[in-house]
Structures are given as structure tokens and as C-alpha cells.
Design an enzyme around this catalytic site. Structure first.
Site, PDB file in Angstrom:
ATOM      1  N   SER A 137       4.831  -1.035   3.705  1.00 23.78           N
ATOM      2  CA  SER A 137       5.122  -2.336   4.315  1.00 23.78           C
ATOM      3  C   SER A 137       5.369  -3.403   3.250  1.00 23.78           C
ATOM      4  O   SER A 137       4.561  -3.591   2.345  1.00 23.78           O
ATOM      5  CB  SER A 137       3.958  -2.789   5.204  1.00 23.78           C
ATOM      6  OG  SER A 137       3.825  -1.932   6.297  1.00 23.78           O
TER       7      SER A 137
ATOM      8  N   GLU B 206      -9.196  -1.356   6.980  1.00 21.29           N
ATOM      9  CA  GLU B 206      -7.934  -1.687   7.660  1.00 21.29           C
ATOM     10  C   GLU B 206      -8.070  -1.470   9.171  1.00 21.29           C
ATOM     11  O   GLU B 206      -7.422  -2.148   9.967  1.00 21.29           O
ATOM     12  CB  GLU B 206      -6.837  -0.767   7.096  1.00 21.29           C
ATOM     13  CG  GLU B 206      -5.434  -1.106   7.504  1.00 21.29           C
ATOM     14  CD  GLU B 206      -4.410  -0.116   6.906  1.00 21.29           C
ATOM     15  OE1 GLU B 206      -4.819   0.827   6.199  1.00 21.29           O
ATOM     16  OE2 GLU B 206      -3.218  -0.302   7.171  1.00 21.29           O
TER      17      GLU B 206
ATOM     18  N   SER C  35       1.425   6.653   2.384  1.00 24.26           N
ATOM     19  CA  SER C  35       2.168   7.646   3.177  1.00 24.26           C
ATOM     20  C   SER C  35       3.419   8.140   2.458  1.00 24.26           C
ATOM     21  O   SER C  35       4.042   7.395   1.691  1.00 24.26           O
ATOM     22  CB  SER C  35       2.608   7.036   4.510  1.00 24.26           C
ATOM     23  OG  SER C  35       1.532   6.462   5.177  1.00 24.26           O
TER      24      SER C  35
ATOM     25  N   GLN D 136       0.848  -1.192   0.000  1.00 24.03           N
ATOM     26  CA  GLN D 136       0.000   0.000   0.000  1.00 24.03           C
ATOM     27  C   GLN D 136       0.889   1.250   0.000  1.00 24.03           C
ATOM     28  O   GLN D 136       1.574   1.506   0.989  1.00 24.03           O
ATOM     29  CB  GLN D 136      -0.842  -0.048   1.280  1.00 24.03           C
ATOM     30  CG  GLN D 136      -1.829   1.052   1.462  1.00 24.03           C
ATOM     31  CD  GLN D 136      -2.365   1.040   2.894  1.00 24.03           C
ATOM     32  OE1 GLN D 136      -1.604   0.896   3.850  1.00 24.03           O
ATOM     33  NE2 GLN D 136      -3.655   1.194   3.060  1.00 24.03           N
ATOM     34  N   GLY D 137       0.887   1.987  -1.096  1.00 25.27           N
ATOM     35  CA  GLY D 137       1.759   3.168  -1.215  1.00 25.27           C
ATOM     36  C   GLY D 137       0.973   4.450  -1.007  1.00 25.27           C
ATOM     37  O   GLY D 137       0.656   5.153  -1.978  1.00 25.27           O
TER      38      GLY D 137
HETATM   39  C1  LIG Z   1       3.832  -0.750  11.343  1.00 27.18           C
HETATM   40  C2  LIG Z   1       3.452   0.298  10.349  1.00 27.18           C
HETATM   41  C3  LIG Z   1       3.116  -0.075   9.051  1.00 27.18           C
HETATM   42  C4  LIG Z   1       2.777   0.896   8.111  1.00 27.18           C
HETATM   43  N1  LIG Z   1       2.505   0.496   6.825  1.00 27.18           N
HETATM   44  C5  LIG Z   1       2.190   1.413   5.893  1.00 27.18           C
HETATM   45  C6  LIG Z   1       1.941   1.009   4.543  1.00 27.18           C
HETATM   46  O1  LIG Z   1       2.036  -0.178   4.210  1.00 27.18           O
HETATM   47  N2  LIG Z   1       1.634   1.953   3.638  1.00 27.18           N
HETATM   48  C7  LIG Z   1       1.531   3.279   3.959  1.00 27.18           C
HETATM   49  O2  LIG Z   1       1.189   4.073   3.090  1.00 27.18           O
HETATM   50  N3  LIG Z   1       1.781   3.707   5.229  1.00 27.18           N
HETATM   51  C8  LIG Z   1       2.119   2.803   6.201  1.00 27.18           C
HETATM   52  N4  LIG Z   1       2.393   3.212   7.491  1.00 27.18           N
HETATM   53  C9  LIG Z   1       2.429   4.640   7.785  1.00 27.18           C
HETATM   54  C10 LIG Z   1       1.299   5.152   8.672  1.00 27.18           C
HETATM   55  O3  LIG Z   1       0.078   5.195   7.986  1.00 27.18           O
HETATM   56  C11 LIG Z   1       1.746   6.532   9.161  1.00 27.18           C
HETATM   57  O4  LIG Z   1       2.887   6.337   9.986  1.00 27.18           O
HETATM   58  C12 LIG Z   1       0.677   7.235   9.966  1.00 27.18           C
HETATM   59  O5  LIG Z   1      -0.413   7.597   9.147  1.00 27.18           O
HETATM   60  C13 LIG Z   1       1.233   8.502  10.664  1.00 27.18           C
HETATM   61  O6  LIG Z   1       1.902   9.316   9.769  1.00 27.18           O
HETATM   62  P1  LIG Z   1       3.377   9.856  10.073  1.00 27.18           P
HETATM   63  O7  LIG Z   1       4.222   8.679  10.472  1.00 27.18           O
HETATM   64  O8  LIG Z   1       3.808  10.656   8.914  1.00 27.18           O
HETATM   65  O9  LIG Z   1       3.235  10.769  11.371  1.00 27.18           O
HETATM   66  P2  LIG Z   1       2.802  12.302  11.397  1.00 27.18           P
HETATM   67  O10 LIG Z   1       1.594  12.482  10.548  1.00 27.18           O
HETATM   68  O11 LIG Z   1       3.991  13.135  11.085  1.00 27.18           O
HETATM   69  O12 LIG Z   1       2.393  12.489  12.908  1.00 27.18           O
HETATM   70  C14 LIG Z   1       3.358  12.702  13.941  1.00 27.18           C
HETATM   71  C15 LIG Z   1       2.609  12.896  15.260  1.00 27.18           C
HETATM   72  O13 LIG Z   1       1.761  14.059  15.177  1.00 27.18           O
HETATM   73  C16 LIG Z   1       0.422  13.723  15.476  1.00 27.18           C
HETATM   74  N5  LIG Z   1      -0.500  14.510  14.641  1.00 27.18           N
HETATM   75  C17 LIG Z   1      -0.381  14.765  13.321  1.00 27.18           C
HETATM   76  N6  LIG Z   1      -1.417  15.496  12.887  1.00 27.18           N
HETATM   77  C18 LIG Z   1      -2.236  15.695  13.938  1.00 27.18           C
HETATM   78  C19 LIG Z   1      -3.480  16.369  14.131  1.00 27.18           C
HETATM   79  N7  LIG Z   1      -4.105  16.990  13.120  1.00 27.18           N
HETATM   80  N8  LIG Z   1      -4.027  16.368  15.375  1.00 27.18           N
HETATM   81  C20 LIG Z   1      -3.421  15.735  16.417  1.00 27.18           C
HETATM   82  N9  LIG Z   1      -2.222  15.085  16.299  1.00 27.18           N
HETATM   83  C21 LIG Z   1      -1.645  15.061  15.087  1.00 27.18           C
HETATM   84  C22 LIG Z   1       0.290  12.247  15.141  1.00 27.18           C
HETATM   85  O14 LIG Z   1      -0.764  11.635  15.883  1.00 27.18           O
HETATM   86  C23 LIG Z   1       1.667  11.718  15.562  1.00 27.18           C
HETATM   87  O15 LIG Z   1       1.688  11.477  16.955  1.00 27.18           O
HETATM   88  C24 LIG Z   1       2.751   2.270   8.465  1.00 27.18           C
HETATM   89  C25 LIG Z   1       3.080   2.653   9.776  1.00 27.18           C
HETATM   90  C26 LIG Z   1       3.440   1.677  10.707  1.00 27.18           C
HETATM   91  C27 LIG Z   1       3.806   2.127  12.097  1.00 27.18           C
END
Ligand SMILES: Cc1cc2nc3c(=O)[nH]c(=O)nc-3n(C[C@H](O)[C@H](O)[C@H](O)COP(=O)(O)OP(=O)(O)OC[C@H]3O[C@@H](n4cnc5c(N)ncnc54)[C@H](O)[C@@H]3O)c2cc1C
Length: 383
Positions: A163, A246, A129, A126-127
Site C-alpha cells: 500500500s 494491525e 505479501s 509494509q512489504g
Molecule cells: C486493501 C489492502 C491493502 C493491503 N496492503 C498490504 C500492504 O501494505 N502490504 C502487504 O504486504 N500486503 C498488503 N495487502 C495484502 C494482504 O495482506 C493479502 O491480500 C492477504 O494476506 C491475502 O493474501 P492473497 O491476496 O495472496 O490471497 P491468497 O492467500 O491467495 O488467498 C486467496 C483465498 O484463499 C483463501 N485461503 C488461503 N489459504 C487458506 C487456508 N489455509 N485456509 C482457508 N482459506 C485459505 C483466502 O482466505 C482467500 O479467500 C493488502 C491487501 C488489501 C486488500
């Protein structure tokens, strides 16, 4: 096979008990595979996926014409539940991608892509993020520029946390196709074959030692218009369909797995009797409550799905409940059974580490709370 009450026992509508019996017999006849020392976790799970498929245990609720068994969501849930209770490896995590294709792909694409996805002939990732677009997915900057003759797109950008991309054949890719239009109507989805020129996959190692995460670089990647899933601008709706499936607690076999571990914790506390500190007894008690709330909720969700309700923003409640139940359970397990499950190679320690990610993947807990506040409770926003 099972040594505890199955959490999602719905009685016997539509031959469900016969299906459960069929699966128990199949599991008894097919001993669970063991991971080989030279085998990566993803490779092992893929081997398991193919074996499950050969038994007819993948895609229970996908129509037969697309390689499934044409049964109901309840049958899929029952299979996940039995597998968890049988301590089988995880259920292939493809249900949410399959639902996205069922809803948005053309008839030709569904017929071509879904049977191979269910069989494990093609592995998908899934692409969504990106480095600057996780919680704020609509802010993605990967751009797909359509050619003048309309026949293809050239895609440039970077995805992150993809992932198991290094083990995948296809990526369900989101890219912006219009830089001027509002974010939610300018994102488009594609089925991108990962062996395409211009695609670079770079794996990253996680704290539990697994190589789940990848960076995905896209440099002038040509994607044919026929590989687009849905219309231009449908990508946001497709993404929401995907994450809503999901985020649910149903299809994973987690509930029965939690139930087994919880039963062990209760037994341990009972056996140790007065020697157990009060704090630990309360911690196990809280796990029991979390688990029962989660099970009650999952039952309701299954009934809704059976009634034909499509997963919506209420799946954010599932995600929060599941995260809380899972994280507390593994935290408590480390305290109650430190020798058996602790750091020194204990199997559950890996699961404890992975449980920390539950409040991030599929959308963070803060984002789930925002969705509940805005879309379900209709609370005014602070600004
Ligand atoms: C095990 C795992 C598997 C994953 N697999 C995939 C995958 O296969 N494909 C894919 O596309 N993605 C994948 N992801 C990514 C996942 O969807 C993102 O990590 C997640 O959506 C958070 O985005 P970020 O890491 O950029 O954090 P950020 O968006 O940068 O957030 C950082 C912090 O700020 C907080 N925050 C941000 N905005 C707000 C708001 N408006 N209000 C309150 N708090 C806020 C968040 O809660 C977090 O604590 C995976 C993540 C993990 C951990």
C-alpha cells in the site's frame, strides 16, 4: 464537537478528559483540511498526518525520546476516538509499524527512524505479501543473500499489494535469508529506503479509483547489514507483532465513525416509520448489535493493553468482528440512504467499496478463523 456518546469513554484515568478537551479545542481552532482536486488521497492524508503531528496528536503511546508523547495506549485510543467522532480524516496508520520498530529495532535505529516516521517526514509502507505468498506468508521467496564479508545483503524478488509504496520513503521489508532453514526461522526484516538502486515501484488502480496498491520489484538491491531490523530470522516474529497490532479495532477512529453513521441510519428508519420494510429494520438492528459487540470487545482490549498485555492471536477476533460490523454497516447504509450515499458520487459509496477489502487486508477472514481455531480454541486440524 460530538453529537453522540463516545463509544470508548473510559472515564478520566490519567487526565484523559483533559486530553480529549485539548484535542476538541485544537480541532475547533484548526478546521479540517479539504482534499484539493489535484491531490491524491494518500497525499491528502499525509498533509493531515503532518498537521496532526504538529498539534502533538501522533504517537501518543510512543516514548518521548522517540518523538511520541510517552502516554498510554488509552490516550492513543481516546485520540483516535475523538478524531473519528469529529469526522476528521483517518488517523495515520503507522501504529503497527511503530510497534514493530519499538520491539525489534536497535536503540540507534529507533532513535533515527521513529521520530521521522511519527512526524511524517518519512512515509513507510509494509512489504510483506508476494504474488505467491499472502495468506501463506511464510512461503515468501524474496531472497536476501548476505555478502561474504557480512557487511551487506543483495535482495531479489517481488512484493505485491504494497500500500502506497509510490508515496513512501521506507519499506519495512521481509525477505528470506536462509533457503534451507524452516520458513518461520529464516525470514529477516529490513528498513529499505525506497530510493535505493534496483527498486522499482509500479502502482495499480483499485475498484474505488484509489491508487493504493503497488507492485515492488527488487533487483540486486543492496541493503546494508546495519539496515536489518532485529537479528537474522527475527522477521517472522516481527511480522506477527505487526499484524497483531494491525488487526485491532482500537487505533483507527473507526468505532466513533461507525457510531455516527449508525445513528443516522436509526434516525432515518425512525422518521420513515411504518413505510420502512421489515427487512431493513432488521438489517439496522443487526448493525446495532454488531457495533455494540465490537465496542464491548474494544473496551476489553484497551483494558488489557493498559495492563501491559502485548497484542497476540486474539487480535484475530477483533479483526473478524470489525470486518463484520463494517461490511454490514456500509451494505445497510446503501439501502437505507441510497440517494444520499449511493453510487452517484456519494462519499460513503467509496467507503462501502473499501469495506469489501476488510475481509482481505491484514490477513483474510478465513485465515483469522484458522488462527482462532488453532491457537485460541486449540481445535485439532482436519488433516
Ligand atoms: C486493501 C489492502 C491493502 C493491503 N496492503 C498490504 C500492504 O501494505 N502490504 C502487504 O504486504 N500486503 C498488503 N495487502 C495484502 C494482504 O495482506 C493479502 O491480500 C492477504 O494476506 C491475502 O493474501 P492473497 O491476496 O495472496 O490471497 P491468497 O492467500 O491467495 O488467498 C486467496 C483465498 O484463499 C483463501 N485461503 C488461503 N489459504 C487458506 C487456508 N489455509 N485456509 C482457508 N482459506 C485459505 C483466502 O482466505 C482467500 O479467500 C493488502 C491487501 C488489501 C486488500
Amino acid at each position: 464537537m460530538t453529537d453522540h456518546d463516545l463509544p470508548l469513554d473510559f472515564g478520566d484515568p490519567a487526565g484523559l478528559e483533559a486530553l480529549r478537551n485539548e484535542l476538541r479545542a485544537w480541532l475547533a481552532a484548526h478546521p479540517l483540511p479539504k482534499r484539493r482536486p489535484d491531490e491524491a488521497p494518500a497525499e491528502f492524508l499525509h498533509r493531515w498526518h503532518r498537521r496532526l503531528y504538529s498539534g502533538g496528536w501522533v504517537g501518543l503511546d510512543v516514548p518521548e525520546e522517540y518523538g511520541g508523547r510517552g502516554l498510554t495506549a488509552l490516550h492513543q485510543v481516546a485520540v483516535s476516538d475523538e478524531l473519528g467522532a469529529g469526522r476528521a480524516p483517518g488517523v495515520p496508520r503507522i501504529g503497527y509499524l511503530a510497534h514493530a520498530l519499538l520491539e525489534f529495532a536497535s536503540q540507534e535505529q529507533r532513535a533515527r527512524l521513529l521520530p521521522r516516521m511519527l512526524a511524517g517526514d518519512d512515509v513507510w509502507c509494509q512489504g510483506f505479501s508476494e504474488p505467491g505468498a499472502g495468506s501463506d506468508l511464510a512461503g515468501m521467496s524474496t531472497y536476501a543473500r548476505r555478502s561474504d564479508d557480512g557487511g551487506h545483503y543483495l535482495v531479489n524478488g517481488q512484493k505485491l499489494w504494497t500500500s502506497y509504496a509510490q508515496y513512501s520513503d521506507y519499506c519495512l521489508l521481509l525477505a528470506r535469508t536462509d533457503r534451507q532453514a524452516p520458513a518461520h526461522s529464516s525470514i529477516t526484516a529490513f528498513a529499505l529506503p525506497l530510493d535505493r538502486a534496483g527498486v522499482t515501484v509500479r502502482p495499480l488502480k483499485a475498484a474505488n479509483g484509489d491508487d493504493e496498491f503497488c507492485e515492488l520489484f527488487l533487483d540486486d538491491v543492496r541493503i546494508e547489514t546495519a539496515e536489518r531490523i532485529g537479528a537474522e530470522g527475527d522477521g517472522w516474529s516481527l511480522a506477527m507483532t505487526t499484524v497483531n497490532y494491525e488487526r485491532n479495532a482500537l487505533d483507527t477512529g473507526h468505532l466513533s465513525k461507525y457510531g455516527l453513521l449508525l445513528e443516522r441510519l436509526r434516525q432515518e428508519v425512525r422518521e420513515r416509520g411504518d413505510g420502512v420494510p421489515d427487512g431493513l429494520v432488521s438489517a439496522v438492528g443487526r448493525c446495532v448489535v454488531d457495533y455494540q459487540v465490537l465496542v464491548a470487545h474494544a473496551r476489553r482490549r484497551t483494558a488489557e493493553r493498559l495492563a501491559g498485555r502485548v497484542a497476540g492471536p486474539e487480535s484475530s477476533i477483533d479483526k473478524l468482528l470489525m470486518t463484520r460490523a463494517e461490511q454490514r454497516l456500509y451494505e445497510t447504509a446503501l439501502q437505507v440512504l441510497p440517494d444520499e450515499l449511493g453510487r452517484d458520487g456519494g462519499a460513503v459509496y467509496g467507503e462501502y467499496l473499501y469495506s469489501r477489502a476488510a475481509s482481505v487486508y491484514g490477513g483474510t477472514s478465513q485465515i483469522q478463523r484458522n488462527i482462532i481455531a488453532k491457537r485460541l480454541l486449540r481445535l485439532p486440524s482436519a488433516s
